[in-house]
Structures are given as structure tokens and as C-alpha cells.
Design a protein around this motif. Structure first.
Motif, PDB file in Angstrom:
ATOM      1  N   HIS A  54     -14.232   7.053  28.912  1.00 29.35           N
ATOM      2  CA  HIS A  54     -15.628   7.623  28.909  1.00 29.35           C
ATOM      3  C   HIS A  54     -15.743   8.870  27.668  1.00 29.35           C
ATOM      4  O   HIS A  54     -16.545   8.844  26.857  1.00 29.35           O
ATOM      5  N   PRO A 124     -22.013   2.998  25.750  1.00 30.91           N
ATOM      6  CA  PRO A 124     -21.603   1.940  26.605  1.00 30.91           C
ATOM      7  C   PRO A 124     -21.126   2.286  27.801  1.00 30.91           C
ATOM      8  O   PRO A 124     -21.312   1.875  29.098  1.00 30.91           O
ATOM      9  N   VAL A 125     -19.973   3.279  28.001  1.00 31.19           N
ATOM     10  CA  VAL A 125     -19.258   3.459  29.055  1.00 31.19           C
ATOM     11  C   VAL A 125     -20.277   4.439  29.962  1.00 31.19           C
ATOM     12  O   VAL A 125     -20.134   4.194  31.408  1.00 31.19           O
ATOM     13  N   ARG A 127     -23.378   4.288  30.299  1.00 30.55           N
ATOM     14  CA  ARG A 127     -24.182   3.068  30.697  1.00 30.55           C
ATOM     15  C   ARG A 127     -23.860   2.163  31.758  1.00 30.55           C
ATOM     16  O   ARG A 127     -24.460   1.981  32.702  1.00 30.55           O
ATOM     17  N   VAL A 128     -22.560   2.101  31.860  1.00 24.50           N
ATOM     18  CA  VAL A 128     -22.156   1.220  32.788  1.00 24.50           C
ATOM     19  C   VAL A 128     -21.720   1.857  34.207  1.00 24.50           C
ATOM     20  O   VAL A 128     -21.566   1.106  35.311  1.00 24.50           O
ATOM     21  N   ASN A 130     -22.108   3.761  37.399  1.00 28.21           N
ATOM     22  CA  ASN A 130     -23.012   4.358  38.596  1.00 28.21           C
ATOM     23  C   ASN A 130     -22.477   5.490  39.260  1.00 28.21           C
ATOM     24  O   ASN A 130     -22.360   5.328  40.567  1.00 28.21           O
TER      25      ASN A 130
END
Length: 141
Positions: A54, A124-125, A127-128, A130
């Protein structure tokens, strides 16, 4: 683009041991275990690796965003602190707290905050995940 890593585990969850290997070879039979995850034994763990991913992803995304605005970062330094909390009978990654310290000559505080917040949301990290993501960004002189 596809990147790969593998895990090999032997034994029980608490007393077993594992090894992580990445496609690039940066990780090569790197030890991980209950003790590296929940205590302070030498080795790594999934949360530490996620924190590194991240921090690296966010920082690179921000570097590109700053470059698009016509500035060159002197230094971008990011720490990601990933929280693993109890969740019922198991655990859940609940938060990744990003702490950024940056030196970017000529960049205004307002533009810096705008770019940092956008990079936090779009890397991208981020966004993945949760999980809650927080950002403490400071532009230094």
C-alpha cells in the motif's frame, strides 16, 4: 500484468511455519508463522507485506500525479500501518493508515493535499482494500 507469489505452510496454525516466495525473487523462502504475525519473531507476515504494497503503490501514484502537474518530488516518504483486528472467531484487516511526508519544491499546500487525497483513493492497492483508509499528508519545506 500478472504478478505472482506463493506460500508454503507446514504444520498447524499456531505451531506451524511457512515460507513466502515472490516471482521477482525479492522474497525467497521468507519465513512467516504465528510468531512473526502475532509476536515479534524474525520473518514477515501478510499485514506487513500489505502495508509495504500500500505504501509503495500510493507513493508511486502520487509521484505520477505530481509529475503531471509539472513538479518533481525531492522526496516522498510514506508509512502504511495496517490494522488486524478480531472479527468474530477470526480476524479482519480493518484499516490502513497512510502517513506521508513530502518535499516538493514549488508545490502549494492546497494542490499537494488535492493530489495526495486523489492518489489515496485511486492507487490500485487502495481500490482493492475493503477497509478504512486514512491519510496524514504533510508537505515540508
Amino acid at each position: 500484468m500478472i504478478r505472482k507469489a506463493s506460500a508454503v505452510w507446514q504444520g498447524t496454525g499456531r505451531d506451524g511455519t511457512g515460507a513466502l516466495t515472490s516471482q521477482s525473487g525479492v522474497l525467497k523462502d521468507t519465513p512467516y508463522s504465528f510468531k512473526t504475525r502475532f509476536e515479534d519473531s524474525p520473518g514477515t507476515n501478510p499485514e506487513e507485506l500489505l502495508a509495504a504494497a500500500h505504501a509503495g503503490c500510493f507513493t508511486m501514484a502520487l509521484a505520477f500525479a505530481i509529475q503531471r502537474e509539472g513538479f518533481t518530488p525531492q522526496e516522498l516518504s510514506t508509512e502504511a500501518a495496517v490494522s488486524l483486528d478480531p472479527d468474530g472467531a477470526g480476524f479482519k484487516i480493518t484499516k490502513s493508515a497512510l502517513t506521508l511526508r513530502a518535499k516538493v519544491p514549488g508545490l502549494s499546500e492546497a494542490k499537494f493535499k488535492e493530489l495526495a487525497e486523489a492518489a489515496e483513493k485511486t492507487c490500485p492497492v487502495s481500490r482493492v482494500l475493503n477497509a478504512e483508509i486514512t491519510l496524514d499528508a504533510l508537505l515540508e519545506d
